[in-house]
Design a protein around this motif. Structure first.
Motif, PDB file in Angstrom:
ATOM      1  N   PRO A 167       0.839  -1.196   0.000  1.00  0.00           N
ATOM      2  CA  PRO A 167       0.000   0.000   0.000  1.00  0.00           C
ATOM      3  C   PRO A 167       0.877   1.252   0.000  1.00  0.00           C
ATOM      4  CG  PRO A 167      -0.888  -1.600   1.501  1.00  0.00           C
ATOM      5  CD  PRO A 167       0.444  -2.142   1.043  1.00  0.00           C
ATOM      6  N   ARG A 168       0.337   2.336  -0.518  1.00  0.00           N
ATOM      7  CA  ARG A 168       1.156   3.515  -0.762  1.00  0.00           C
ATOM      8  C   ARG A 168       1.382   4.390   0.468  1.00  0.00           C
ATOM      9  NH1 ARG A 168       2.179   0.662  -4.442  1.00  0.00           N
ATOM     10  NH2 ARG A 168       2.209   1.269  -6.632  1.00  0.00           N
ATOM     11  N   SER A 169       0.842   4.030   1.589  1.00  0.00           N
ATOM     12  CA  SER A 169       1.135   4.787   2.802  1.00  0.00           C
ATOM     13  C   SER A 169       1.217   3.849   3.992  1.00  0.00           C
ATOM     14  CB  SER A 169       0.053   5.840   3.067  1.00  0.00           C
ATOM     15  OG  SER A 169      -1.114   5.225   3.571  1.00  0.00           O
ATOM     16  N   ARG A 170       1.954   4.269   4.989  1.00  0.00           N
ATOM     17  CA  ARG A 170       2.118   3.456   6.196  1.00  0.00           C
ATOM     18  C   ARG A 170       0.772   3.244   6.876  1.00  0.00           C
ATOM     19  NH1 ARG A 170       3.767   5.527  11.396  1.00  0.00           N
ATOM     20  NH2 ARG A 170       4.460   3.855  12.769  1.00  0.00           N
ATOM     21  N   GLN A 171      -0.097   4.245   6.859  1.00  0.00           N
ATOM     22  CA  GLN A 171      -1.395   4.122   7.504  1.00  0.00           C
ATOM     23  C   GLN A 171      -2.233   3.035   6.850  1.00  0.00           C
ATOM     24  OE1 GLN A 171      -3.698   7.704   7.566  1.00  0.00           O
ATOM     25  NE2 GLN A 171      -5.445   6.765   8.598  1.00  0.00           N
ATOM     26  N   GLU A 172      -2.259   2.993   5.510  1.00  0.00           N
ATOM     27  CA  GLU A 172      -3.021   1.964   4.806  1.00  0.00           C
ATOM     28  C   GLU A 172      -2.500   0.582   5.164  1.00  0.00           C
ATOM     29  OE1 GLU A 172      -2.697   2.842   0.728  1.00  0.00           O
ATOM     30  OE2 GLU A 172      -4.195   4.440   0.732  1.00  0.00           O
ATOM     31  N   GLU A 180       2.209  -1.254  13.392  1.00  0.00           N
ATOM     32  CA  GLU A 180       3.468  -0.526  13.462  1.00  0.00           C
ATOM     33  C   GLU A 180       4.645  -1.352  12.968  1.00  0.00           C
ATOM     34  OE1 GLU A 180       3.608   2.686  14.242  1.00  0.00           O
ATOM     35  OE2 GLU A 180       1.422   2.576  14.378  1.00  0.00           O
ATOM     36  N   GLY A 181       4.463  -2.648  12.763  1.00  0.00           N
ATOM     37  CA  GLY A 181       5.567  -3.502  12.335  1.00  0.00           C
ATOM     38  C   GLY A 181       6.180  -3.106  11.012  1.00  0.00           C
ATOM     39  N   ILE A 182       5.404  -2.460  10.143  1.00  0.00           N
ATOM     40  CA  ILE A 182       5.930  -2.114   8.826  1.00  0.00           C
ATOM     41  C   ILE A 182       7.062  -1.099   8.929  1.00  0.00           C
ATOM     42  CG2 ILE A 182       4.156  -0.338   8.463  1.00  0.00           C
ATOM     43  CD1 ILE A 182       5.889  -2.521   5.785  1.00  0.00           C
ATOM     44  N   VAL A 186      10.974  -1.839   7.642  1.00  0.00           N
ATOM     45  CA  VAL A 186      11.666  -1.014   6.650  1.00  0.00           C
ATOM     46  C   VAL A 186      12.940  -0.427   7.251  1.00  0.00           C
ATOM     47  CG1 VAL A 186      11.509   1.045   5.209  1.00  0.00           C
ATOM     48  CG2 VAL A 186       9.570  -0.512   5.372  1.00  0.00           C
ATOM     49  N   THR A 187      12.877   0.005   8.502  1.00  0.00           N
ATOM     50  CA  THR A 187      14.072   0.531   9.160  1.00  0.00           C
ATOM     51  C   THR A 187      15.165  -0.526   9.222  1.00  0.00           C
ATOM     52  OG1 THR A 187      12.749   2.042  10.515  1.00  0.00           O
ATOM     53  CG2 THR A 187      14.969   1.529  11.295  1.00  0.00           C
ATOM     54  N   GLY A 188      14.765  -1.758   9.535  1.00  0.00           N
ATOM     55  CA  GLY A 188      15.734  -2.847   9.572  1.00  0.00           C
ATOM     56  C   GLY A 188      16.378  -3.100   8.221  1.00  0.00           C
ATOM     57  N   LEU A 189      15.605  -2.964   7.162  1.00  0.00           N
ATOM     58  CA  LEU A 189      16.159  -3.127   5.817  1.00  0.00           C
ATOM     59  C   LEU A 189      17.261  -2.106   5.550  1.00  0.00           C
ATOM     60  CD1 LEU A 189      13.031  -3.740   3.542  1.00  0.00           C
ATOM     61  CD2 LEU A 189      14.910  -5.329   3.943  1.00  0.00           C
ATOM     62  N   PHE A 190      16.979  -0.854   5.858  1.00  0.00           N
ATOM     63  CA  PHE A 190      17.955   0.198   5.578  1.00  0.00           C
ATOM     64  C   PHE A 190      19.194   0.071   6.456  1.00  0.00           C
ATOM     65  CE2 PHE A 190      14.320   2.145   3.473  1.00  0.00           C
ATOM     66  CZ  PHE A 190      14.904   2.736   2.378  1.00  0.00           C
ATOM     67  N   GLU A 191      19.029  -0.466   7.666  1.00  0.00           N
ATOM     68  CA  GLU A 191      20.162  -0.577   8.573  1.00  0.00           C
ATOM     69  C   GLU A 191      21.029  -1.808   8.308  1.00  0.00           C
ATOM     70  OE1 GLU A 191      18.402  -0.572  12.427  1.00  0.00           O
ATOM     71  OE2 GLU A 191      18.172   1.629  12.502  1.00  0.00           O
ATOM     72  N   GLU A 192      20.398  -2.897   7.844  1.00  0.00           N
ATOM     73  CA  GLU A 192      21.112  -4.176   7.778  1.00  0.00           C
ATOM     74  C   GLU A 192      21.363  -4.697   6.373  1.00  0.00           C
ATOM     75  OE1 GLU A 192      18.853  -6.924  10.113  1.00  0.00           O
ATOM     76  OE2 GLU A 192      18.477  -5.438  11.692  1.00  0.00           O
ATOM     77  N   LEU A 211       9.326   1.685  -0.310  1.00  0.00           N
ATOM     78  CA  LEU A 211      10.021   1.462   0.959  1.00  0.00           C
ATOM     79  C   LEU A 211      10.566   2.772   1.514  1.00  0.00           C
ATOM     80  CD1 LEU A 211      11.969  -1.837   0.178  1.00  0.00           C
ATOM     81  CD2 LEU A 211       9.952  -1.580   1.631  1.00  0.00           C
ATOM     82  N   LEU A 212      11.142   3.577   0.641  1.00  0.00           N
ATOM     83  CA  LEU A 212      11.673   4.867   1.083  1.00  0.00           C
ATOM     84  C   LEU A 212      10.550   5.761   1.601  1.00  0.00           C
ATOM     85  CD1 LEU A 212      14.069   6.774   1.347  1.00  0.00           C
ATOM     86  CD2 LEU A 212      13.676   7.485  -1.006  1.00  0.00           C
ATOM     87  N   ARG A 213       9.399   5.736   0.939  1.00  0.00           N
ATOM     88  CA  ARG A 213       8.259   6.549   1.366  1.00  0.00           C
ATOM     89  C   ARG A 213       7.782   6.108   2.747  1.00  0.00           C
ATOM     90  NH1 ARG A 213       5.376   5.601  -2.638  1.00  0.00           N
ATOM     91  NH2 ARG A 213       5.904   7.442  -3.868  1.00  0.00           N
ATOM     92  N   ILE A 214       7.697   4.790   2.952  1.00  0.00           N
ATOM     93  CA  ILE A 214       7.253   4.261   4.240  1.00  0.00           C
ATOM     94  C   ILE A 214       8.245   4.634   5.335  1.00  0.00           C
ATOM     95  CG2 ILE A 214       6.885   2.144   5.569  1.00  0.00           C
ATOM     96  CD1 ILE A 214       5.755   0.917   2.962  1.00  0.00           C
ATOM     97  N   ALA A 215       9.553   4.520   5.021  1.00  0.00           N
ATOM     98  CA  ALA A 215      10.576   4.873   6.004  1.00  0.00           C
ATOM     99  C   ALA A 215      10.488   6.347   6.378  1.00  0.00           C
ATOM    100  CB  ALA A 215      11.958   4.552   5.449  1.00  0.00           C
ATOM    101  N   THR A 216      10.231   7.189   5.393  1.00  0.00           N
ATOM    102  CA  THR A 216      10.154   8.636   5.629  1.00  0.00           C
ATOM    103  C   THR A 216       8.928   8.985   6.461  1.00  0.00           C
ATOM    104  OG1 THR A 216      11.256   9.067   3.514  1.00  0.00           O
ATOM    105  CG2 THR A 216      10.053  10.886   4.538  1.00  0.00           C
TER     106      THR A 216
END
Length: 219
Positions: A167-172, A180-182, A186-192, A211-216
């Motif tokens: 989905p195109r937003s974290r809320q959706e 909140e797991g999403i 995504v944070t784990g992806l960028f870190e690891e 993924l970048l949109r969700i992280a932001t």
């Protein structure tokens, strides 16, 4: 006796419809390159537009009571047929269907199940079986939420190849799936997993963008 949640009249109509389906002609589906055969009642399969047009029009399929589906996955078609009869579908693990990447912490059974639900989604979408599509998406997301970070990314790459997008937003996504797991995933992806994310930008730019949109949004 009425079915649960129905009046006697509704129960009788449901029973009558089900009985009429079982009395309709048998249609043979020849699926995949292996020509796996499935036998299904005409009135049942004709609840879907493609089959209704093929079997109730002036096409050869109508007289032969058979349809060739060489480009479809037999397991996905099997799930679709089960859904048409029962309103649900089940997954049975095939140990030969997926081999986990070397060093993966994710059991092969989970990867195989994720791929299976994706295959069901592809078939359901192709034949306009919207309720099955929704069910397959929910099942796919449920599996994706439970496996390790990097293999979740790999499952989503496969999903994007079949036009099933996050989905195109974290809320959706929170409302439809894992809350909140999403954001933490995504944070784990960028870190690891920066290296594989770099590959994703090339191989699957739409997924990388989402993924970048969700992280932001998650910050």
């Amino acid at each position: 006796m009425a079915l649960p949640g129905t009046t006697d009249g509704v129960s009788m109509r449901v029973g009558s419809t089900f009985t009429s389906h079982l009395m309709s002609p048998i249609i043979t589906l020849h699926v995949g390159q292996e020509q796996v055969q499935f036998h299904v009642h005409e009135d049942t399969i004709c609840t879907l537009p493609f089959f209704r047009a093929a079997l109730q029009g002036q096409f050869r399929e109508a007289s032969e009571k058979a349809i060739k589906m060489p480009d479809d996955d037999p397991s996905g078609v099997s799930a679709m047929i089960q859904f048409l009869y029962m309103g649900n579908y089940t997954y049975a693990y095939d140990p030969t269907s997926v081999e986990p990447p070397q060093g993966s912490e994710t059991p092969a059974v989970d990867l195989a199940e994720g791929r299976y639900h994706l295959g069901v989604y592809v078939v359901a979408s192709k034949y306009d079986c919207s309720k099955l599509s929704e069910m397959a998406v929910a099942n796919f997301k449920s599996v994706a939420n439970e496996i390790d970070t990097i293999n979740t990314l790999r499952l989503w790459k496969a999903a994007y190849a079949e036009d099933l997008h996050l989905p195109r937003s974290r809320q959706e996504f929170a409302e439809s799936c894992c809350g909140e797991g999403i954001a933490s995933w995504v944070t784990g992806l960028f870190e690891e997993h920066c290296e594989e994310l770099d590959e994703t930008i090339v191989d699957c730019p739409q997924l990388a963008s989402d993924l970048l949109r969700i992280a932001t949004i998650g910050k």
